[in-house]
Scaffold this motif. Structure first.
Motif, PDB file in Angstrom:
ATOM      1  N   THR A 138       0.832  -1.198   0.000  1.00  0.00           N
ATOM      2  CA  THR A 138       0.000   0.000   0.000  1.00  0.00           C
ATOM      3  C   THR A 138       0.867   1.250   0.000  1.00  0.00           C
ATOM      4  OG1 THR A 138      -1.668  -1.197   1.256  1.00  0.00           O
ATOM      5  CG2 THR A 138      -1.879   1.181   1.180  1.00  0.00           C
ATOM      6  N   ALA A 139       1.935   1.239   0.779  1.00  0.00           N
ATOM      7  CA  ALA A 139       2.840   2.385   0.801  1.00  0.00           C
ATOM      8  C   ALA A 139       3.455   2.619  -0.573  1.00  0.00           C
ATOM      9  CB  ALA A 139       3.933   2.169   1.849  1.00  0.00           C
ATOM     10  N   GLU A 140       3.855   1.544  -1.253  1.00  0.00           N
ATOM     11  CA  GLU A 140       4.432   1.683  -2.592  1.00  0.00           C
ATOM     12  C   GLU A 140       3.413   2.257  -3.578  1.00  0.00           C
ATOM     13  OE1 GLU A 140       7.415   1.420  -3.528  1.00  0.00           O
ATOM     14  OE2 GLU A 140       8.496  -0.048  -2.309  1.00  0.00           O
ATOM     15  N   THR A 141       2.165   1.774  -3.488  1.00  0.00           N
ATOM     16  CA  THR A 141       1.122   2.285  -4.386  1.00  0.00           C
ATOM     17  C   THR A 141       0.827   3.756  -4.108  1.00  0.00           C
ATOM     18  OG1 THR A 141       0.097   0.116  -4.671  1.00  0.00           O
ATOM     19  CG2 THR A 141      -1.295   2.018  -5.081  1.00  0.00           C
ATOM     20  N   GLU A 168       1.140  -9.747  -4.946  1.00  0.00           N
ATOM     21  CA  GLU A 168       0.620  -9.971  -6.296  1.00  0.00           C
ATOM     22  C   GLU A 168      -0.904 -10.009  -6.347  1.00  0.00           C
ATOM     23  OE1 GLU A 168       0.762 -14.867  -6.434  1.00  0.00           O
ATOM     24  OE2 GLU A 168       2.057 -13.680  -7.749  1.00  0.00           O
ATOM     25  N   ARG A 169      -1.567  -9.990  -5.187  1.00  0.00           N
ATOM     26  CA  ARG A 169      -3.025  -9.996  -5.163  1.00  0.00           C
ATOM     27  C   ARG A 169      -3.579  -8.627  -4.795  1.00  0.00           C
ATOM     28  NH1 ARG A 169      -4.250 -14.887  -6.270  1.00  0.00           N
ATOM     29  NH2 ARG A 169      -6.470 -14.428  -6.155  1.00  0.00           N
ATOM     30  N   PHE A 170      -2.763  -7.617  -4.942  1.00  0.00           N
ATOM     31  CA  PHE A 170      -3.160  -6.239  -4.647  1.00  0.00           C
ATOM     32  C   PHE A 170      -3.742  -5.628  -5.918  1.00  0.00           C
ATOM     33  CE2 PHE A 170      -1.499  -1.943  -2.825  1.00  0.00           C
ATOM     34  CZ  PHE A 170      -2.797  -1.535  -2.645  1.00  0.00           C
ATOM     35  N   ALA A 171      -5.071  -5.640  -6.028  1.00  0.00           N
ATOM     36  CA  ALA A 171      -5.736  -5.243  -7.271  1.00  0.00           C
ATOM     37  C   ALA A 171      -5.425  -3.801  -7.656  1.00  0.00           C
ATOM     38  CB  ALA A 171      -7.245  -5.435  -7.134  1.00  0.00           C
ATOM     39  N   GLU A 172      -5.467  -2.883  -6.681  1.00  0.00           N
ATOM     40  CA  GLU A 172      -5.202  -1.485  -6.978  1.00  0.00           C
ATOM     41  C   GLU A 172      -3.779  -1.286  -7.493  1.00  0.00           C
ATOM     42  OE1 GLU A 172      -6.602  -2.622  -4.321  1.00  0.00           O
ATOM     43  OE2 GLU A 172      -8.567  -1.672  -4.119  1.00  0.00           O
ATOM     44  N   GLY A 173      -2.858  -2.117  -6.995  1.00  0.00           N
ATOM     45  CA  GLY A 173      -1.488  -2.043  -7.491  1.00  0.00           C
ATOM     46  C   GLY A 173      -1.400  -2.426  -8.957  1.00  0.00           C
ATOM     47  N   MET A 277     -13.738   3.556   3.487  1.00  0.00           N
ATOM     48  CA  MET A 277     -14.350   3.012   2.286  1.00  0.00           C
ATOM     49  C   MET A 277     -14.372   4.037   1.170  1.00  0.00           C
ATOM     50  SD  MET A 277     -15.007  -0.016   3.131  1.00  0.00           S
ATOM     51  CE  MET A 277     -16.062  -0.536   1.786  1.00  0.00           C
ATOM     52  N   ASP A 278     -13.814   3.663   0.036  1.00  0.00           N
ATOM     53  CA  ASP A 278     -13.803   4.548  -1.113  1.00  0.00           C
ATOM     54  C   ASP A 278     -13.585   3.686  -2.346  1.00  0.00           C
ATOM     55  OD1 ASP A 278     -11.893   7.077  -2.634  1.00  0.00           O
ATOM     56  OD2 ASP A 278     -13.964   7.292  -2.045  1.00  0.00           O
ATOM     57  N   PRO A 279     -14.243   3.994  -3.462  1.00  0.00           N
ATOM     58  CA  PRO A 279     -14.090   3.142  -4.642  1.00  0.00           C
ATOM     59  C   PRO A 279     -12.633   3.001  -5.044  1.00  0.00           C
ATOM     60  CG  PRO A 279     -15.875   4.696  -4.950  1.00  0.00           C
ATOM     61  CD  PRO A 279     -15.156   5.087  -3.688  1.00  0.00           C
ATOM     62  N   GLY A 280     -12.191   1.750  -5.201  1.00  0.00           N
ATOM     63  CA  GLY A 280     -10.857   1.506  -5.715  1.00  0.00           C
ATOM     64  C   GLY A 280      -9.769   1.622  -4.686  1.00  0.00           C
ATOM     65  N   ARG A 281     -10.117   1.764  -3.411  1.00  0.00           N
ATOM     66  CA  ARG A 281      -9.083   1.907  -2.400  1.00  0.00           C
ATOM     67  C   ARG A 281      -9.001   0.643  -1.563  1.00  0.00           C
ATOM     68  NH1 ARG A 281      -8.241   7.991  -0.652  1.00  0.00           N
ATOM     69  NH2 ARG A 281      -8.639   8.916  -2.644  1.00  0.00           N
ATOM     70  N   ARG A 282      -7.821   0.342  -1.094  1.00  0.00           N
ATOM     71  CA  ARG A 282      -7.624  -0.895  -0.345  1.00  0.00           C
ATOM     72  C   ARG A 282      -8.286  -0.770   1.019  1.00  0.00           C
ATOM     73  NH1 ARG A 282      -1.869  -3.896   0.753  1.00  0.00           N
ATOM     74  NH2 ARG A 282      -2.682  -5.991   0.681  1.00  0.00           N
ATOM     75  N   THR A 283      -9.132  -1.722   1.353  1.00  0.00           N
ATOM     76  CA  THR A 283      -9.862  -1.656   2.610  1.00  0.00           C
ATOM     77  C   THR A 283      -9.561  -2.844   3.511  1.00  0.00           C
ATOM     78  OG1 THR A 283     -11.739  -2.854   1.677  1.00  0.00           O
ATOM     79  CG2 THR A 283     -11.765  -0.466   1.492  1.00  0.00           C
TER      80      THR A 283
END
Length: 297
Positions: A138-141, A168-173, A277-283
């Motif tokens: 998350t920090a890298e993204t 590798e399962r970080f969709a937003e990344g 909660m926000d669209p496209g953000r890691r929760t």
């Protein structure tokens, strides 16, 4: 006219003086006891007025709860107060994981204020603590997002790639990597990345619009048109939902970029800690079961 002072002796009281340590007149500030659970996030003065590191013993501050105070500020769009809360949480944290989370959240708050230089510094600090932890991707993204906004597009791609290497399962990344690759004209690679993001459950109007643009770059006009129509339908549904919420008096305050609001196309995602909660953000939510079994391309 008065007579000049005479030479008579005057007897002054000699007394017995003062005893040592009069608490009532002690100029040293008393030790301040704070229960962070009782901190009202609406009171913008509470963090700076009561959580002064010079006055507060580290043992009486729960850094995790102070992170929650910052997240509450984020939810009511009080980003400046949020940055203060997160910084103090990082300073008081004795656990590296909590400190790293606080720095990541601080970077997100700075990005909301368009203070991208400060956001970059916060995310780099988070990665300095541990560049392989659960918060590192998350920090890298987030760092990639802030660098892109700051005009450092080449570095942005490097950190977007690093994010998916860590998780590798970080969709937003995967989406951000696709976005930056597309910006550099590498459409075929970008398509593989955005398909991975969709397989991992990140499917909304913003993602589909980006995929449609990538398909157009590859000359796949029919598929691009179909994807763009699906994106438009999603946007219309989102607009309708916003209107219904407003009419029902249930409109949500936009936390961290407008939770529940419409997405802005043509920009990378900013990943996020803390569960806002926000669209496209890691929760931190689990990937849906039907999206787990597949081979990433």
């Amino acid at each position: 006219m008065t007579d000049p002072a005479d030479d008579r002796d005057h007897s002054f009281s000699e007394g017995e003086g003062f005893d040592d340590s009069y608490d009532e007149f002690d100029l040293d500030p008393p030790e301040l006891g704070v229960d962070p659970a009782k901190v009202d996030p609406v009171d913008s003065r509470v963090v700076t007025d009561t959580l002064d590191q010079h006055n507060v013993d580290t043992d009486v501050v729960d850094a995790s709860e102070l992170v929650d105070v910052g997240l509450n500020y984020m939810q009511i769009n009080r980003y400046e107060q949020a940055t203060e809360a997160f910084e103090r949480a990082a300073n008081f944290a004795e656990d590296d994981r909590v400190e790293q989370e606080a720095w990541v959240d601080k970077g997100v708050a700075h990005a909301e204020l368009e203070e991208y230089d400060e956001a970059i510094g916060a995310h780099r600090e988070a990665l300095r603590i541990d560049d392989e932890s659960e918060h590192a991707a998350t920090a890298e993204t987030n760092l990639a997002y802030a660098l892109w906004e700051f005009g450092e597009t080449a570095q942005a791609l490097e950190h977007a790639e690093r994010a998916v290497e860590i998780d590798e399962r970080f969709a937003e990344g995967w989406f951000n990597r696709a976005f930056f690759l597309s910006e550099r004209g590498l459409a075929e690679e970008a398509l593989h990345c955005i398909d991975n993001a969709i397989r991992l459950g990140l499917r909304n109007a913003k993602v589909l619009e980006e995929k449609a643009e990538i398909l157009e770059e590859l000359g796949e006009y029919d598929e691009a048109e179909q994807i763009a129509e699906e994106a438009n339908e999603m946007l219309e549904q989102a607009e309708q939902q916003v209107m219904e919420d407003r009419m029902d008096g249930r409109g949500q305050a936009g936390g961290a970029g407008g939770a529940g609001g419409l997405e802005e196309p043509g920009r990378p995602f900013e990943g996020e800690e803390g569960g806002i909660m926000d669209p496209g953000r890691r929760t931190g939510e689990e990937t849906p079961e039907h999206d787990r079994e597949f081979e990433l391309e």
